[in-house]
Design an enzyme around this catalytic site. Structure first.
Site, mmCIF file in Angstrom:
data_model
loop_
_atom_site.group_PDB
_atom_site.id
_atom_site.type_symbol
_atom_site.label_atom_id
_atom_site.label_comp_id
_atom_site.label_asym_id
_atom_site.label_seq_id
_atom_site.Cartn_x
_atom_site.Cartn_y
_atom_site.Cartn_z
ATOM 1 N NE ARG A 92 58.955 19.981 12.111
ATOM 2 C CZ ARG A 92 57.781 20.623 12.050
ATOM 3 N NH1 ARG A 92 56.673 19.933 11.775
ATOM 4 N NH2 ARG A 92 57.709 21.908 12.260
ATOM 5 C CE LYS A 110 55.606 21.517 15.649
ATOM 6 N NZ LYS A 110 54.810 22.638 16.264
ATOM 7 C CG HIS A 122 52.921 1.369 10.865
ATOM 8 N ND1 HIS A 122 54.040 0.667 10.479
ATOM 9 C CD2 HIS A 122 52.294 0.605 11.782
ATOM 10 C CE1 HIS A 122 54.077 -0.488 11.123
ATOM 11 N NE2 HIS A 122 53.032 -0.553 11.919
ATOM 12 C CE1 TYR A 125 53.868 17.046 12.542
ATOM 13 C CE2 TYR A 125 51.575 17.545 13.011
ATOM 14 C CZ TYR A 125 52.905 17.912 13.024
ATOM 15 O OH TYR A 125 53.286 19.123 13.531
ATOM 16 C CB ALA A 139 48.883 2.398 9.790
ATOM 17 C CG ASN A 145 50.128 21.155 14.758
ATOM 18 O OD1 ASN A 145 49.774 21.124 13.581
ATOM 19 N ND2 ASN A 145 51.370 21.441 15.112
#
Length: 223
Positions: A92, A110, A122, A125, A139, A145
């Site tokens: 992102r 991000k 896998h 985030y 995974a 966050n």
């Protein structure tokens, strides 16, 4: 645990990132988070056109990197040598990805710095976070966050807290940290180098270097 146990010098080897000048300006690794975007833009402008492609104004991809067709890459972003960005990865922006990394299928990044040879292969985030050399996230493991009450994130030590002042701060993983599958690193998690996190863990505090994190309150020293 002491504050200095989680300083940049204590948990990260800066010889394994192009962002070494950024980290060298700060005592603690999370202090770089507000500066990642500007640093990438500045560094990108100095990269050799013989070594990096420049598909967008603020995206630089090393010519030896492998980018799969369905990956999405927004800038500012630098992707280092021999790195793989696999199918359906979602970058992102504000992502500095080192050499020999793996950004896997359906992984989202991000505002991050990934040191060399980091693997997020896998369904991960990783947001507002720093991952040290050879750190690996199993995974489905993620960095959370933002706190549910939207208050600034603190780093929790045994006997004190470190105020960060950031409303968005996921995690810092020291060098060669292993995070087990399905784990959640809650806001402000700082994991010392060479530590292993059990699968399905929910981490809510700092974890010392060279540890095995089994669950909250049960952390063993590696032998």
């Amino acid at each position: 645990m002491k504050k200095e146990d989680f300083s940049t010098a204590a948990i990260l080897d800066l010889s394994h990132t192009a962002a070494a000048p950024l980290f060298a300006r700060h005592t603690y690794p999370w202090e770089v988070l507000p500066e990642i975007k500007a640093f990438i833009t500045e560094l990108g402008s100095t990269l050799s056109a013989e070594e990096y492609t420049h598909p967008a104004d603020d995206v630089w991809i090393h010519k030896t990197a492998k980018i799969f067709p369905s990956a999405y890459i927004a800038g500012p972003c630098i992707i280092g040598p021999e790195t793989e960005v696999r199918h359906s990865a979602f970058i992102r922006g504000s992502a500095l990805i080192g050499a020999g990394c793996v950004v896997g299928n359906s992984t989202e990044l991000k505002n991050v710095v990934l040191f060399d040879k980091v693997q997020v292969p896998h369904y991960n985030y990783v947001g507002d976070s720093v991952l040290g050399y050879k750190a690996h996230m199993g995974a489905g493991s993620i960095t959370s966050n933002v706190k549910s009450d939207k208050t600034p994130v603190k780093v929790h030590l045994e006997n004190e807290d470190i105020e960060t002042g950031f409303k968005k701060f996921g995690a810092v993983l020291g060098d060669e940290v292993e995070v087990g599958c399905g784990s959640v690193l809650n806001p402000g998690s700082v994991i010392g180098a060479h530590t292993s996190i059990y699968p399905l863990s929910s981490v809510r505090s700092a974890v010392p270097c060279g540890s095995i994190y089994k669950k909250q309150g049960e952390v063993a020293e590696k032998k």
